[in-house]
Design a protein around this motif. Structure first.
Motif, PDB file in Angstrom:
ATOM      1  N   GLU A   1     -23.172   3.445  -7.107  1.00  0.00           N
ATOM      2  CA  GLU A   1     -24.086   3.646  -8.326  1.00  0.00           C
ATOM      3  C   GLU A   1     -25.411   5.060  -8.573  1.00  0.00           C
ATOM      4  O   GLU A   1     -25.212   5.703  -8.598  1.00  0.00           O
ATOM      5  N   ALA A   2     -25.558   4.761  -7.445  1.00  0.00           N
ATOM      6  CA  ALA A   2     -26.506   5.867  -6.353  1.00  0.00           C
ATOM      7  C   ALA A   2     -26.158   7.286  -6.613  1.00  0.00           C
ATOM      8  O   ALA A   2     -26.659   8.577  -7.134  1.00  0.00           O
ATOM      9  N   PHE A   3     -24.610   7.253  -6.862  1.00  0.00           N
ATOM     10  CA  PHE A   3     -24.593   8.589  -5.817  1.00  0.00           C
ATOM     11  C   PHE A   3     -23.283   9.092  -6.666  1.00  0.00           C
ATOM     12  O   PHE A   3     -22.517  10.474  -6.472  1.00  0.00           O
ATOM     13  N   GLY A   4     -22.856   7.773  -7.605  1.00  0.00           N
ATOM     14  CA  GLY A   4     -21.519   8.487  -8.528  1.00  0.00           C
ATOM     15  C   GLY A   4     -20.378   8.802  -7.534  1.00  0.00           C
ATOM     16  O   GLY A   4     -19.374   9.647  -8.221  1.00  0.00           O
ATOM     17  N   LEU A   5     -20.189   8.246  -6.244  1.00  0.00           N
ATOM     18  CA  LEU A   5     -18.813   8.864  -5.556  1.00  0.00           C
ATOM     19  C   LEU A   5     -18.343   7.323  -5.102  1.00  0.00           C
ATOM     20  O   LEU A   5     -18.653   6.109  -5.987  1.00  0.00           O
ATOM     21  N   PRO A   6     -16.793   7.571  -5.221  1.00  0.00           N
ATOM     22  CA  PRO A   6     -16.173   6.219  -4.814  1.00  0.00           C
ATOM     23  C   PRO A   6     -16.665   5.697  -3.566  1.00  0.00           C
ATOM     24  O   PRO A   6     -16.465   6.373  -2.938  1.00  0.00           O
ATOM     25  N   VAL A   7     -16.520   4.087  -3.303  1.00  0.00           N
ATOM     26  CA  VAL A   7     -17.436   4.314  -1.947  1.00  0.00           C
ATOM     27  C   VAL A   7     -16.167   2.494  -1.246  1.00  0.00           C
ATOM     28  O   VAL A   7     -15.288   1.809  -2.022  1.00  0.00           O
ATOM     29  N   TYR A   8     -15.595   2.596  -0.729  1.00  0.00           N
ATOM     30  CA  TYR A   8     -14.916   1.629  -0.173  1.00  0.00           C
ATOM     31  C   TYR A   8     -15.039   1.167   1.463  1.00  0.00           C
ATOM     32  O   TYR A   8     -16.022   2.159   1.789  1.00  0.00           O
ATOM     33  N   ASP A   9     -14.546  -0.459   1.419  1.00  0.00           N
ATOM     34  CA  ASP A   9     -15.775  -1.337   2.326  1.00  0.00           C
ATOM     35  C   ASP A   9     -14.102  -1.839   3.055  1.00  0.00           C
ATOM     36  O   ASP A   9     -13.257  -2.265   2.741  1.00  0.00           O
ATOM     37  N   ILE A  10     -15.099  -2.933   4.017  1.00  0.00           N
ATOM     38  CA  ILE A  10     -13.980  -3.689   4.400  1.00  0.00           C
ATOM     39  C   ILE A  10     -13.393  -5.002   3.545  1.00  0.00           C
ATOM     40  O   ILE A  10     -11.766  -5.166   3.686  1.00  0.00           O
ATOM     41  N   TYR A  11     -14.002  -4.551   1.929  1.00  0.00           N
ATOM     42  CA  TYR A  11     -13.612  -5.337   1.026  1.00  0.00           C
ATOM     43  C   TYR A  11     -12.437  -4.975   0.052  1.00  0.00           C
ATOM     44  O   TYR A  11     -11.357  -6.097  -0.291  1.00  0.00           O
ATOM     45  N   SER A  12     -12.768  -3.535   0.121  1.00  0.00           N
ATOM     46  CA  SER A  12     -11.723  -3.087  -0.758  1.00  0.00           C
ATOM     47  C   SER A  12      -9.902  -3.569   0.259  1.00  0.00           C
ATOM     48  O   SER A  12      -8.730  -3.000  -0.039  1.00  0.00           O
ATOM     49  N   LEU A  13     -10.440  -2.741   1.991  1.00  0.00           N
ATOM     50  CA  LEU A  13      -9.069  -3.017   2.520  1.00  0.00           C
ATOM     51  C   LEU A  13      -8.179  -4.011   2.664  1.00  0.00           C
ATOM     52  O   LEU A  13      -7.126  -4.275   2.592  1.00  0.00           O
ATOM     53  N   ILE A  14      -9.014  -4.479   3.004  1.00  0.00           N
ATOM     54  CA  ILE A  14      -8.563  -6.536   3.043  1.00  0.00           C
ATOM     55  C   ILE A  14      -8.283  -7.319   1.728  1.00  0.00           C
ATOM     56  O   ILE A  14      -6.419  -7.826   1.358  1.00  0.00           O
ATOM     57  N   THR A  15      -8.657  -6.797   0.234  1.00  0.00           N
ATOM     58  CA  THR A  15      -8.302  -7.572  -0.566  1.00  0.00           C
ATOM     59  C   THR A  15      -6.726  -6.695  -0.962  1.00  0.00           C
ATOM     60  O   THR A  15      -5.750  -6.753  -1.548  1.00  0.00           O
ATOM     61  N   TRP A  16      -6.734  -4.640  -0.289  1.00  0.00           N
ATOM     62  CA  TRP A  16      -5.704  -4.364  -0.616  1.00  0.00           C
ATOM     63  C   TRP A  16      -4.477  -4.517   0.366  1.00  0.00           C
ATOM     64  O   TRP A  16      -3.080  -5.369   0.299  1.00  0.00           O
ATOM     65  N   PHE A  17      -4.856  -5.433   1.345  1.00  0.00           N
ATOM     66  CA  PHE A  17      -4.087  -6.230   2.629  1.00  0.00           C
ATOM     67  C   PHE A  17      -3.291  -7.860   2.377  1.00  0.00           C
ATOM     68  O   PHE A  17      -2.056  -7.532   2.278  1.00  0.00           O
ATOM     69  N   HIS A  18      -4.197  -7.807   1.073  1.00  0.00           N
ATOM     70  CA  HIS A  18      -3.083  -9.586   0.889  1.00  0.00           C
ATOM     71  C   HIS A  18      -2.792  -8.876  -0.400  1.00  0.00           C
ATOM     72  O   HIS A  18      -1.627 -10.191  -0.061  1.00  0.00           O
ATOM     73  N   THR A  19      -2.374  -7.999  -0.893  1.00  0.00           N
ATOM     74  CA  THR A  19      -1.589  -7.713  -1.629  1.00  0.00           C
ATOM     75  C   THR A  19      -0.036  -7.445  -1.374  1.00  0.00           C
ATOM     76  O   THR A  19       0.771  -7.723  -1.768  1.00  0.00           O
ATOM     77  N   GLY A  20      -0.476  -7.204  -0.409  1.00  0.00           N
ATOM     78  CA  GLY A  20       1.086  -7.650   0.331  1.00  0.00           C
ATOM     79  C   GLY A  20       1.639  -8.277   0.920  1.00  0.00           C
ATOM     80  O   GLY A  20       2.972  -8.361   1.224  1.00  0.00           O
ATOM     81  N   LEU A  21       0.296  -8.701   1.966  1.00  0.00           N
ATOM     82  CA  LEU A  21       1.746 -10.232   2.067  1.00  0.00           C
ATOM     83  C   LEU A  21       1.607 -11.223   0.505  1.00  0.00           C
ATOM     84  O   LEU A  21       2.396 -12.208   0.877  1.00  0.00           O
ATOM     85  N   ARG A  22       0.819 -11.513  -0.117  1.00  0.00           N
ATOM     86  CA  ARG A  22       1.448 -12.258  -2.241  1.00  0.00           C
ATOM     87  C   ARG A  22       1.263 -11.178  -2.983  1.00  0.00           C
ATOM     88  O   ARG A  22       0.055 -11.277  -3.256  1.00  0.00           O
ATOM     89  N   PRO A  23       2.620 -10.656  -3.572  1.00  0.00           N
ATOM     90  CA  PRO A  23       2.735 -10.012  -4.029  1.00  0.00           C
ATOM     91  C   PRO A  23       2.323 -10.773  -5.146  1.00  0.00           C
ATOM     92  O   PRO A  23       2.394 -11.652  -4.990  1.00  0.00           O
ATOM     93  N   ARG A  24       1.570 -10.314  -6.501  1.00  0.00           N
ATOM     94  CA  ARG A  24       1.275 -10.404  -7.619  1.00  0.00           C
ATOM     95  C   ARG A  24       3.205 -11.084  -8.873  1.00  0.00           C
ATOM     96  O   ARG A  24       3.251  -9.664  -8.296  1.00  0.00           O
ATOM     97  N   ARG A  25       3.277 -12.460  -9.453  1.00  0.00           N
ATOM     98  CA  ARG A  25       3.868 -12.409  -9.713  1.00  0.00           C
ATOM     99  C   ARG A  25       4.233 -12.294 -11.460  1.00  0.00           C
ATOM    100  O   ARG A  25       3.307 -12.173 -11.635  1.00  0.00           O
ATOM    101  N   PHE A  26       4.775 -10.774 -11.583  1.00  0.00           N
ATOM    102  CA  PHE A  26       4.671 -10.501 -12.987  1.00  0.00           C
ATOM    103  C   PHE A  26       6.002 -11.244 -14.072  1.00  0.00           C
ATOM    104  O   PHE A  26       7.036 -11.791 -13.673  1.00  0.00           O
ATOM    105  N   THR A  27       5.235 -12.328 -15.341  1.00  0.00           N
ATOM    106  CA  THR A  27       5.593 -12.661 -16.526  1.00  0.00           C
ATOM    107  C   THR A  27       6.987 -11.734 -17.299  1.00  0.00           C
ATOM    108  O   THR A  27       6.573 -10.249 -16.399  1.00  0.00           O
TER     109      THR A  27
END
Length: 222
Positions: free
Chosen positions: A195-221
Motif C-alpha cells: 500500500e505504501a509503495f504501490g508495488l507487488p510484494v512477495y514473501d514466504i507466504y506467497s512462496l509456500i502457498t504457491w508451493f502447496h498448490t503443486g502438492l495438492r492441486p485444486r479439483r475443479f468440478t
C-alpha cells in the motif's frame, strides 16, 4: 524452526493459523536467530537435515524453513530429504524478475543486509547486484528478532522499520519494480508495504502457498 522467543503474530510463518493448510513444526536445537543470521548457520546443517527427516517421518509432504538466510542449505536439504524443499523466500527473486518490464528489477528487504552475503544470494539463484536494504537501523524489528533484546514486540514500530527500509530501497534504486521480503517474520507487514509503495510484494507466504498448490492441486468440478 529456529529457537526464538519473540511473538508469533498472525501472518508470521511460525503461527499455524497463518496457513490455509495443516503444517508441522520442528525446532532445531542451537539454531537461534543470532547463530543463523549473524554467524552464517555455521555447523548447523546436520541438525537441519535431521529435523527435516523427522518431519518427513511424521508425514510432511514438503519442507521449508523459518529463516530466509537458510537459502545456504537449499541444495543440501533437497539432496537429503525425499520431498520437495523450499528454504527461502529469496527463491522467488528470479521468478518475479521475469514478470517485470524492461528497466525494472526486484529489490529485497531483509532483516540484516550486512549478513546477507553473495553465498546466500547464489544459493537462491538471486543476481548478486540485486538491490538489498535491511532493518538493522530500525528501533524494533532487528533488535527483537535478531538480538533478542526483549520477549515482546511493538508491532507498529516493527512495521515502521520495514516501511523505512522500503523507502531507503526505493530512494537508492528507483528502478525497483517489485519487492521480495527475505525475512519469514515479515508477511504481517507485506500489505502495508504494498500500500505504501504501490508495488507487488512477495514473501514466504506467497512462496509456500504457491508451493502447496503443486502438492495438492485444486479439483475443479465439471
Amino acid at each position: 524452526m529456529l529457537e526464538a522467543r519473540f511473538p508469533r503474530i498472525p501472518g508470521d510463518m511460525g503461527n499455524a493459523t497463518t496457513w490455509p493448510f495443516p503444517v508441522l513444526y520442528k525446532i532445531v536445537p542451537g539454531a537461534n536467530p543470532e547463530s543463523v543470521v549473524l554467524k552464517g548457520a555455521a555447523g548447523l546443517l546436520p541438525s537441519f537435515i535431521d529435523a527435516a527427516a523427522e518431519l518427513v517421518r511424521h508425514g510432511a509432504e514438503a519442507i521449508t524453513t523459518n529463516c530466509g538466510f537458510l537459502s545456504l542449505f537449499q541444495n543440501e536439504l533437497a539432496a537429503n530429504v525425499k520431498v520437495p524443499v523450499a528454504t527461502s523466500s529469496l527463491l522467488q527473486v528470479p521468478w518475479v524478475q521475469a514478470t517485470l518490464p524492461p528497466g525494472k528489477r526486484v529489490g529485497v528487504i531483509t532483516v540484516s543486509a550486512a549478513s546477507l552475503t553473495p553465498k546466500h544470494l547464489e544459493a537462491a539463484g538471486v543476481p548478486l547486484d540485486t538491490p538489498v536494504v535491511g532493518t538493522e537501523k530500525g528501533e524494533e524489528f532487528f533488535r527483537v528478532l535478531i538480538l533478542g533484546q526483549k520477549d515482546d514486540m511493538d508491532v507498529a514500530k516493527a512495521e515502521q522499520d520495514i516501511l523505512d527500509a522500503g523507502r531507503s530501497l526505493l530512494a537508492a534504486h528507483p528502478e525497483v519494480g517489485a519487492i521480495v521480503l527475505e525475512c519469514t517474520n515479515m508477511p504481517p507487514y507485506a500489505a502495508a508495504v504494498q500500500e505504501a509503495f504501490g508495488l507487488p510484494v512477495y514473501d514466504i507466504y506467497s512462496l509456500i502457498t504457491w508451493f502447496h498448490t503443486g502438492l495438492r492441486p485444486r479439483r475443479f468440478t465439471r
